[in-house]
Design a protein around this motif. Sequence first.
Motif, short mmCIF file in Angstrom:
data_model
loop_
_atom_site.label_atom_id
_atom_site.label_comp_id
_atom_site.label_asym_id
_atom_site.label_seq_id
_atom_site.Cartn_x
_atom_site.Cartn_y
_atom_site.Cartn_z
N GLN A 63 -4.09 -0.20 11.41
CA GLN A 63 -3.76 -1.62 11.26
C GLN A 63 -4.84 -2.27 10.41
O GLN A 63 -6.02 -2.21 10.77
N MET A 64 -4.42 -2.87 9.32
CA MET A 64 -5.37 -3.47 8.38
C MET A 64 -5.12 -4.96 8.28
O MET A 64 -4.02 -5.38 7.88
N ASN A 65 -6.10 -5.73 8.66
CA ASN A 65 -6.00 -7.20 8.62
C ASN A 65 -7.00 -7.76 7.63
O ASN A 65 -7.95 -7.10 7.23
N SER A 66 -6.76 -9.00 7.25
CA SER A 66 -7.67 -9.71 6.32
C SER A 66 -7.94 -8.88 5.08
O SER A 66 -9.10 -8.74 4.65
N LEU A 67 -6.90 -8.34 4.51
CA LEU A 67 -7.06 -7.48 3.34
C LEU A 67 -7.57 -8.28 2.15
O LEU A 67 -7.21 -9.45 1.96
N GLY A 119 -3.68 -10.91 3.86
CA GLY A 119 -2.54 -10.35 4.56
C GLY A 119 -2.86 -9.09 5.33
O GLY A 119 -4.02 -8.66 5.40
N SER A 120 -1.83 -8.50 5.91
CA SER A 120 -1.99 -7.32 6.76
C SER A 120 -0.99 -6.25 6.38
O SER A 120 0.10 -6.53 5.87
N ARG A 174 0.24 -2.14 8.02
CA ARG A 174 0.06 -1.11 9.04
C ARG A 174 0.50 0.23 8.46
O ARG A 174 1.68 0.42 8.16
N ARG A 200 -12.04 -5.49 10.70
CA ARG A 200 -10.74 -5.82 10.12
C ARG A 200 -9.68 -4.75 10.37
O ARG A 200 -8.49 -5.07 10.44
N PHE A 201 -10.08 -3.51 10.47
CA PHE A 201 -9.14 -2.40 10.62
C PHE A 201 -9.21 -1.84 12.04
O PHE A 201 -10.28 -1.80 12.64
N THR A 202 -8.08 -1.37 12.53
CA THR A 202 -8.02 -0.74 13.85
C THR A 202 -7.21 0.54 13.76
O THR A 202 -6.07 0.53 13.27
N ASP A 246 -9.86 -3.84 -1.22
CA ASP A 246 -9.23 -2.83 -0.36
C ASP A 246 -8.15 -2.04 -1.10
O ASP A 246 -7.57 -1.11 -0.54
#
Length: 122
Positions: free
Chosen positions: A82-86, A16-17, A19, A67-69, A90
Motif C-alpha cells: 500500500q503506497m500513500n502520499s506518492l 495519491g495512493s 496498492r 508512507r508505504f505498508t 516514487d
Amino acid sequence: QVQLVESGGGLVQAGGSLRLSCPASGRTVSSYAIGWFRHAPGKEREILAAISWRAGSTYYADSVKDRFTVSRDDLKNTVWLQMNSLQPEDTGVYYCASSLIIAKYDFEYDEWGQGTQVTVSS
C-alpha cells in the motif's frame, strides 16, 4: 521455485495512493520472504519493504517508512504494498521478489516478478 506476478501499477497524481499486489505460487510458498523493490529511471534498484511469511516481520526503507505498508495474506499467498502520499520521485518500475529470509539487497532475492510501472505526476 516461487512464481510472482505484480499488478496494480498505473498513473497517479502526487499525493495519491496505489496498492500493488504480488500473488505467489509454487511449492513451499509459506517458507519465503517477499521484498518490494523500485527501479527508478537513472537510479539503481532499491528495496522499499519486505515481509516474512510466517513471523510477519517487516522491513522498510527510510524513504518509505511512513508512507508505504507491506502486508500479506497466507491463505491467498499474496503480498501487497500500500503506497500513500506518492510523489514524483516514487516513479519507477516496482518488483516483488522472493528470498528465504528478509533481506535488504537485491542479490539476496532469487525469484522476481516482471515488474509493474508506477508513474506519479506532479
